[in-house]
Design an enzyme around this catalytic site. Structure first.
Site, PDB file in Angstrom:
ATOM      1  N   GLY A 256     -11.804  -3.557  -5.415  1.00 17.24           N
ATOM      2  CA  GLY A 256     -10.444  -3.077  -5.628  1.00 17.24           C
ATOM      3  C   GLY A 256      -9.456  -4.206  -5.371  1.00 17.24           C
ATOM      4  O   GLY A 256      -8.862  -4.775  -6.285  1.00 17.24           O
ATOM      5  N   ARG A 257      -9.332  -4.567  -4.096  1.00 18.03           N
ATOM      6  CA  ARG A 257      -8.332  -5.552  -3.677  1.00 18.03           C
ATOM      7  C   ARG A 257      -8.431  -6.854  -4.470  1.00 18.03           C
ATOM      8  O   ARG A 257      -7.417  -7.399  -4.921  1.00 18.03           O
ATOM      9  CB  ARG A 257      -8.526  -5.853  -2.180  1.00 18.03           C
ATOM     10  CG  ARG A 257      -7.424  -6.696  -1.561  1.00 18.03           C
ATOM     11  CD  ARG A 257      -7.758  -7.109  -0.119  1.00 18.03           C
ATOM     12  NE  ARG A 257      -7.975  -5.995   0.774  1.00 18.03           N
ATOM     13  CZ  ARG A 257      -7.020  -5.362   1.456  1.00 18.03           C
ATOM     14  NH1 ARG A 257      -5.772  -5.757   1.355  1.00 18.03           N
ATOM     15  NH2 ARG A 257      -7.312  -4.363   2.258  1.00 18.03           N
TER      16      ARG A 257
ATOM     17  N   CYS B  52      13.700   1.075  12.126  1.00 22.59           N
ATOM     18  CA  CYS B  52      14.039   0.992  13.536  1.00 22.59           C
ATOM     19  C   CYS B  52      12.764   1.020  14.374  1.00 22.59           C
ATOM     20  O   CYS B  52      12.545   1.949  15.161  1.00 22.59           O
ATOM     21  CB  CYS B  52      14.941   2.163  13.929  1.00 22.59           C
ATOM     22  SG  CYS B  52      16.307   2.393  12.798  1.00 22.59           S
TER      23      CYS B  52
ATOM     24  N   GLY C 146     -15.129  -4.985  -1.484  1.00 23.37           N
ATOM     25  CA  GLY C 146     -14.915  -5.734  -0.247  1.00 23.37           C
ATOM     26  C   GLY C 146     -14.856  -7.237  -0.421  1.00 23.37           C
ATOM     27  O   GLY C 146     -14.906  -7.978   0.568  1.00 23.37           O
TER      28      GLY C 146
ATOM     29  N   TYR D 248      -3.279  -2.207  -2.080  1.00 25.32           N
ATOM     30  CA  TYR D 248      -3.015  -1.581  -0.787  1.00 25.32           C
ATOM     31  C   TYR D 248      -1.613  -1.944  -0.298  1.00 25.32           C
ATOM     32  O   TYR D 248      -1.433  -2.418   0.826  1.00 25.32           O
ATOM     33  CB  TYR D 248      -4.070  -2.004   0.250  1.00 25.32           C
ATOM     34  CG  TYR D 248      -5.490  -1.725  -0.184  1.00 25.32           C
ATOM     35  CD1 TYR D 248      -6.009  -0.439  -0.110  1.00 25.32           C
ATOM     36  CD2 TYR D 248      -6.286  -2.752  -0.689  1.00 25.32           C
ATOM     37  CE1 TYR D 248      -7.306  -0.178  -0.535  1.00 25.32           C
ATOM     38  CE2 TYR D 248      -7.581  -2.493  -1.104  1.00 25.32           C
ATOM     39  CZ  TYR D 248      -8.094  -1.205  -1.034  1.00 25.32           C
ATOM     40  OH  TYR D 248      -9.362  -0.960  -1.448  1.00 25.32           O
TER      41      TYR D 248
ATOM     42  N   GLU E 293     -17.951  -2.533  -7.154  1.00 29.75           N
ATOM     43  CA  GLU E 293     -16.723  -1.732  -7.278  1.00 29.75           C
ATOM     44  C   GLU E 293     -15.597  -2.325  -6.435  1.00 29.75           C
ATOM     45  O   GLU E 293     -15.122  -1.701  -5.491  1.00 29.75           O
ATOM     46  CB  GLU E 293     -17.000  -0.278  -6.888  1.00 29.75           C
ATOM     47  CG  GLU E 293     -17.791  -0.136  -5.596  1.00 29.75           C
ATOM     48  CD  GLU E 293     -18.011   1.305  -5.176  1.00 29.75           C
ATOM     49  OE1 GLU E 293     -18.111   2.174  -6.055  1.00 29.75           O
ATOM     50  OE2 GLU E 293     -18.080   1.540  -3.957  1.00 29.75           O
TER      51      GLU E 293
HETATM   52  C1  LIG Z   1     -12.169   0.936  -0.576  1.00 30.05           C
HETATM   53  C2  LIG Z   1     -13.479   0.977  -1.228  1.00 30.05           C
HETATM   54  C3  LIG Z   1     -13.802   0.051  -2.233  1.00 30.05           C
HETATM   55  C4  LIG Z   1     -12.899  -1.099  -2.604  1.00 30.05           C
HETATM   56  O1  LIG Z   1     -12.810  -2.006  -1.551  1.00 30.05           O
HETATM   57  P1  LIG Z   1     -11.993  -3.379  -1.728  1.00 30.05           P
HETATM   58  O2  LIG Z   1     -12.010  -3.985  -0.374  1.00 30.05           O
HETATM   59  O3  LIG Z   1     -10.638  -3.013  -2.181  1.00 30.05           O
HETATM   60  O4  LIG Z   1     -12.724  -4.200  -2.741  1.00 30.05           O
HETATM   61  C5  LIG Z   1     -15.006   0.192  -2.873  1.00 30.05           C
HETATM   62  N1  LIG Z   1     -15.861   1.198  -2.543  1.00 30.05           N
HETATM   63  C6  LIG Z   1     -15.581   2.094  -1.584  1.00 30.05           C
HETATM   64  C7  LIG Z   1     -16.561   3.154  -1.275  1.00 30.05           C
HETATM   65  C8  LIG Z   1     -14.397   2.011  -0.892  1.00 30.05           C
HETATM   66  O5  LIG Z   1     -14.139   2.895   0.075  1.00 30.05           O
END
Ligand SMILES: *Cc1c(COP(=O)(O)O)cnc(C)c1O
Length: 381
Positions: A244-245, A316, A206, A345, A242
Site C-alpha cells: 500500500g504505502r 490545541c 510492508g 496513510y 499487496e
Molecule cells: C496494511 C496492510 C497492507 C499494506 O501494508 P503497507 O505497509 O501499506 O504496504 C497489506 N496487507 C495487509 C493485511 C495489511 O493489513
C-alpha cells in the site's frame, strides 16, 4: 489565508507503479492495499496497473464498487469480520477471502453454504520470521492478526463445508527493505508449500518507505530478482504481494502556509494552517514529515534565523507536530511549506473532526507547480 491543499500527482503515481511493475516478474500478482489511500482518483489511476485491490472493510468494498464497478475485489481481509462483512464479501464475489481465525473460517463456511456460494480462502498465518529492523513486526509473536501455524494446518486439513482453502496469506511486518522483504517472502513460501501444500501464497505488503531519506527508495529490482528465484523454485505457486504505502506515499503532497513564527525558550516554532488533523502520518509514525520551503514573494513578516525549527499546526495540543528540529533555512510568515510523501496513510488516517477546523482542499496535478504559483500570490488578499 489559503486553505491547505492535498495534491495527488496521478501521472507520477502511474509512472512509479509502472516502473515497479516492470521490475517484478510477470507471474507476481500485484494487489494494492486500498487502506493506504482510498481516494477515487488514486484507485482509478491504479486500476489498469495492478492485478487487483485488497480491501479490508465493507466500506472499502463499497468504495471499489462505486469507483470501479467492473472490478471485483481481489481480496477481503481484516480482523473482526462480522457475519454481515463475510456475507457482503461473498455477495460481491471477492476473489479470495483472507481468514483470520478458525472460528471465522467456520462462520464463513456456514454462510457460504447458506448462500450456495463456495468461499475461496487464504488462511492468514502468523508465521515466525526473522525481520530485524522492520518498523512494525506482527509475525511470530502474540498477535491479533491471523492464526498460529498449527491452527492453519488443522484448518487446511479439515476445512468446513462451503470453504475451499487455496493457500496462505501473511502480512508480517512493515518497513521492510528489499533484502528483508525477500527473506520474509522466501520463509512464507517455503512454509506454505511444505506444511500446507499451498498453491497460492500472498506474502503481504510492508515494503519500506523511508521518510527520513526521501530519495532512498525500496529496491524493486532487487526484490523482483528474489521473487523470480522463488518462483523458479516453486513453478506451480501463484505468488501475490499487496503493498500500500510504497505505491502511493510519494505521489501525494500537503501544501500549507505559515501563519506565525516565534521563539520559545530558544526553540523556533513555525505555526502553519492545518496540522496533524489533516496529515497525521508524522504523528502516527513518529517521524518528522519531510518538507521544502517556497519563500513567499513580498513577505515582510517575522522570520526565523535559519536554524532548526519545529513545525506545528492549529490544534490545541502539544502533539500537533508535523516536523521537529528540522533545518530548512529561513522560514517566514506567508511562506508555503510543501510536505511531500503525503500520499499514504495521510488524510484518511487523520482525526479530521478534532477542533472542527475546515478540511483541506483536494487537487490533482503537479504539486510543485501549485507551490510555485501559490508563493507569488499576495499575502493578504
Ligand atoms: C496494511 C496492510 C497492507 C499494506 O501494508 P503497507 O505497509 O501499506 O504496504 C497489506 N496487507 C495487509 C493485511 C495489511 O493489513
Amino acid at each position: 489565508m489559503t486553505r491547505p491543499v492535498y495534491v495527488h500527482d496521478l501521472d507520477a503515481l502511474a509512472a512509479h507503479v509502472r516502473s515497479l511493475r516492470d521490475a517484478l516478474p510477470h507471474r507476481v500478482e500485484l494487489l494494492y492495499a486500498v487502506k493506504a489511500n482510498p481516494e477515487p482518483d488514486v484507485l482509478r489511476t491504479l486500476a489498469p496497473l495492478v492485478d487487483g485491490f485488497e480491501t479490508a472493510s465493507r466500506g472499502e468494498l463499497r468504495r471499489l464498487a462505486e469507483v470501479l464497478p467492473e472490478r471485483r475485489a481481489a481480496a477481503y481481509a481484516g480482523p473482526g469480520k462480522t457475519d454481515e462483512d463475510l456475507t457482503a464479501a461473498l455477495a460481491a464475489g471477492v476473489h479470495r477471502i483472507h481468514v483470520e481465525s478458525p472460528a471465522e473460517l467456520r462462520r464463513l463456511g456456514a454462510l457460504a453454504v447458506a448462500a450456495r456460494r463456495p468461499a475461496r480462502v487464504l488462511l492468514r498465518v502468523n508465521l515466525p520470521v526473522a525481520a530485524p529492523g522492520a518498523s512494525l513486526v506482527m509475525g511470530g509473536r502474540p498477535s491479533p492478526f491471523g492464526m498460529d501455524p498449527a491452527d492453519a494446518v488443522e484448518c487446511a486439513r479439515r476445512p468446513p463445508a462451503g470453504v475451499e482453502v487455496r493457500g496462505v496469506h501473511a502480512h508480517l511486518a512493515s518497513g521492510l527493505d528489499a533484502p528483508l522483504a525477500g527473506a520474509v517472502a522466501a520463509d512464507v513460501l517455503r512454509w506454505s508449500v511444505t506444511e500446507l501444500g499451498a498453491t497460492e501464497v500472498d506474502v503481504g505488503g510492508g515494503m519500506a518507505v523511508d521518510y527520513l531519506r526521501p530519495s532512498s527508495r525500496f529496491d524493486w529490482a532487487g526484490y523482483g530478482r528474489t521473487l523470480a528465484g522463488l518462483l523458479d523454485a516453486h513453478p506451480r505457486v501463484r505468488l501475490r504481494i499487496e503493498p500500500g504505502r510504497s505505491l502511493t506515499a510519494y505521489c501525494g503532497a500537503y501544501l500549507t502556509e505559515v501563519i506565525d513564527v516565534k521563539r520559545s525558550e530558544g526553540v523556533w516554532f513555525v505555526v502553519v494552517a492545518g496540522g496533524t488533523h489533516h496529515l497525521r502520518t508524522p504523528a502516527a509514525k513518529g517521524h518528522p514529515q519531510p518538507f521544502t520551503v517556497h519563500r513567499r514573494r513580498g513577505a515582510t513578516g517575522p522570520r526565523t534565523d535559519g536554524g532548526p525549527v519545529t513545525v506545528v499546526g492549529q490544534l490545541c495540543t502539544p502533539k500537533d507536530v508535523l516536523s521537529r528540529s528540522t533545518s530548512a533555512g529561513v522560514i517566514g510568515v506567508g511562506d508555503v511549506l510543501f510536505f511531500g510523501m503525503a500520499g499514504a496513510y495521510a488524510w484518511n488516517i487523520s482525526h479530521r473532526d478534532f477542533l472542527l477546523h475546515e478540511p483541506p482542499e483536494f487537487r490533482t496535478g503537479d504539486p510543485r507547480e501549485l507551490a510555485a504559483e501559490w508563493s507569488t500570490r499576495p499575502i493578504h488578499p
